[in-house]
Design an enzyme around this catalytic site. Structure first.
Site, PDB file in Angstrom:
ATOM      1  N   GLU A 230       0.885  -1.174   0.000  1.00 48.37           N
ATOM      2  CA  GLU A 230       0.000   0.000   0.000  1.00 48.37           C
ATOM      3  C   GLU A 230       0.915   1.214   0.000  1.00 48.37           C
ATOM      4  O   GLU A 230       1.543   1.523   1.011  1.00 48.37           O
ATOM      5  CB  GLU A 230      -0.907   0.007   1.236  1.00 48.37           C
ATOM      6  CG  GLU A 230      -1.839  -1.187   1.345  1.00 48.37           C
ATOM      7  CD  GLU A 230      -2.928  -1.223   0.285  1.00 48.37           C
ATOM      8  OE1 GLU A 230      -2.988  -0.331  -0.587  1.00 48.37           O
ATOM      9  OE2 GLU A 230      -3.717  -2.185   0.313  1.00 48.37           O
ATOM     10  N   CYS A 264      -2.260   8.898   2.690  1.00 48.17           N
ATOM     11  CA  CYS A 264      -2.091   8.486   1.295  1.00 48.17           C
ATOM     12  C   CYS A 264      -3.368   8.739   0.497  1.00 48.17           C
ATOM     13  O   CYS A 264      -3.307   9.075  -0.685  1.00 48.17           O
ATOM     14  CB  CYS A 264      -1.653   7.028   1.212  1.00 48.17           C
ATOM     15  SG  CYS A 264      -2.674   5.907   2.157  1.00 48.17           S
TER      16      CYS A 264
HETATM   17  O1  LIG Z   1      -2.539   6.761   4.648  1.00 44.42           O
HETATM   18  C1  LIG Z   1      -3.257   5.849   4.225  1.00 44.42           C
HETATM   19  C2  LIG Z   1      -4.430   5.233   4.895  1.00 44.42           C
HETATM   20  C3  LIG Z   1      -5.538   6.161   5.090  1.00 44.42           C
HETATM   21  C4  LIG Z   1      -6.877   5.595   4.701  1.00 44.42           C
HETATM   22  O2  LIG Z   1      -7.216   4.453   5.024  1.00 44.42           O
HETATM   23  O3  LIG Z   1      -7.636   6.286   4.041  1.00 44.42           O
END
Ligand SMILES: O=CCCC(=O)O
Length: 460
Positions: A230, A264
């Site tokens: 991820e 993210c």
């Molecule tokens: O930074 C990534 C994860 C945030 C999210 O689950 O939307």
């Protein structure tokens, strides 16, 4: 001492340091994890689910203590820290209840006599490499499904959230998880590479930067281990002429600033059609310039400090580069004076293709707004990115949004909303945003042995 330390980003103060894993301890970690796997996978599903259920209760009971640590370690506002823990509780609950039935496996339609079933079995010890921006949630979405399945975990957390890392491990222990079924390690990159290469480790999950993902994926590939990666995102937020602009601008502020902008899936590229561009920009810039910024422990604060000094420096460089390449700063654009790693909510317009901000991920409270003539150009600009994580489309025509969602190169599309993760919703991206999915039913399959069992009742 190691580089695993808590430095409060609101003050710059060093709070606590932790000792590093010694090279001589790596073998012991691998051996203990392998032995724990042989026991844990043989526990009943009910027992494994009950540990997850108890973990959810403990996260609930300990919310204030756990949230305070997040604020101290990475500058997350207390409200956001509590929100993160709520998501974690949802994940542990989901995998201790709704998801359990998935483990029964699926009866398949077969050609010919007998029957066939696809079982979900564990595969073994997994290495997790997790980031600092959501120290509990990122671990939970990897750990909960895998512990339910019967896998065990060796977890290397980011070096700037060691207290959160230790608290997560001890909470699982208190929830009844046997020793060594989850081992937190303050390991170096070389030690993690050694673990990934070891035969006892059967898979690797990483949430982090593109660079770390590429290195980990390469290593896992060399040793033929499954991976979930991820990585980054530069999520587009498309505003069409038939959108509710008031709501879109309000959501845009929240979507860009979630977790102090260090997410993210935060909305990062605001792509607005000509007809409503001026109205949107006025409202969006107005909202961004009024965001209460400061002490993350103050309930009124919306934007706290960035996680570190280097995070501030990165943003300063991005903004300077964008301006040198022709961008305008509509609000913000300069770090806040005084102690702590503070950068204001910032809006850039006129960003050109030559600027780094056009292609790279801005991991902080800086938004880029683009003007486009129409829907088709909006889609093309949204897809003109190395990333493909989440995305948002604002329009009052839901059929139109569904059609656009098919065109977007993204793992997730949210219509009239910013991205909001939840236990039951699959999470993940395409292109340089990563490989694989987490959460939901699919989250349980990433490190499962999806085993075919074909049965002929008649032994003759
Ligand atoms: O930074 C990534 C994860 C945030 C999210 O689950 O939307």
């Amino acid at each position: 001492m190691s580089n695993y330390k808590t430095i409060n980003p609101a003050t710059g103060e060093l709070i606590r340091e932790f000792g590093a894993l010694a090279d001589s301890e790596v073998e012991g970690v691998l051996a203990r994890s392998g032995q724990a796997y042989n026991r844990w996978r043989r526990e009943s599903v009910e027992r494994r689910a009950s540990v997850l259920a108890r973990a959810a209760e403990l996260f609930e009971e300990r919310t204030e203590e756990l949230a305070a640590v997040l604020t101290e370690e990475i500058g997350k506002t207390l409200a956001a820290a509590r929100g993160e823990i709520k998501t974690v509780i949802g994940i542990f609950r989901y995998y201790s209840t709704t998801a359990v039935k998935q483990l029964d496996g699926e009866e398949l339609d077969v050609a010919g006599p007998g029957r066939a079933r696809l079982r979900l079995d564990p595969i073994g010890p997994l290495v997790g490499i997790m980031p600092w921006n959501f120290p509990y949630y990122q671990v939970a979405r990897f750990a909960a499904p895998n512990l339910l399945l019967g896998n065990v975990i060796i977890l290397k957390h980011a070096s700037n959230c060691p207290q959160s890392a230790v608290m997560f491990e001890s909470l699982l222990r208190d929830a009844g998880l046997p020793e060594d079924a989850y081992i937190n390690v303050f390991a170096s990159h070389d030690q993690v590479a050694q673990m990934i290469a070891d035969d006892r480790v059967r898979g690797v999950s990483l949430t982090g930067s593109e660079g770390a993902g590429a290195r980990t994926g390469e290593l896992a590939g060399r040793h033929l281990k499954p991976v979930v990666l991820e990585l980054g995102g530069s999520d587009p937020f498309i505003v069409l002429e038939d959108a509710d602009i008031e709501k879109a601008a309000k959501d845009a502020v929240a979507g860009r600033l979630v977790n102090n902008g260090q997410t993210c899936t935060a909305s990062k590229r605001f792509i607005v059609v000509d007809d409503v561009y001026d109205e949107f920009v006025e409202k969006f810039v107005g909202g961004m310039s009024q965001v209460p910024t400061g002490d993350p422990t103050d309930p009124a604060t919306v934007l706290g400090p960035l996680s570190s000094e280097s995070a501030v420096k990165d943003l300063e460089e991005f903004v300077a580069d964008a301006v040198a390449n022709g961008a305008n700063v509509e609000t913000g654009g300069e770090r806040l004076e005084g102690p702590g790693s503070y950068y204001p909510a910032t809006v850039l317009t006129g960003v050109t293709e030559t600027a780094r901000a056009y292609r790279e991920e801005l991991f902080g409270p800086v938004a880029v707004v683009y003007r486009v003539p129409d829907e088709q150009t909006a889609i093309e600009l949204a897809n003109d990115s190395p990333f493909g994580l989440s995305s948002s489309v604002y329009t009052s025509d839901v059929d139109r949004a569904e059609r656009i969602s098919a065109e977007l190169e993204a793992g997730m599309v949210w219509v009239n909303s910013v991205s909001k993760s939840s236990a039951e919703l699959p999470f993940g991206g395409v292109k340089r945003s990563g490989v694989g999915r987490e959460l939901g039913e699919v989250g349980l399959t990433q490190f499962a042995n999806q085993k075919l069992v074909r049965v002929f009742e008649d032994a003759n």
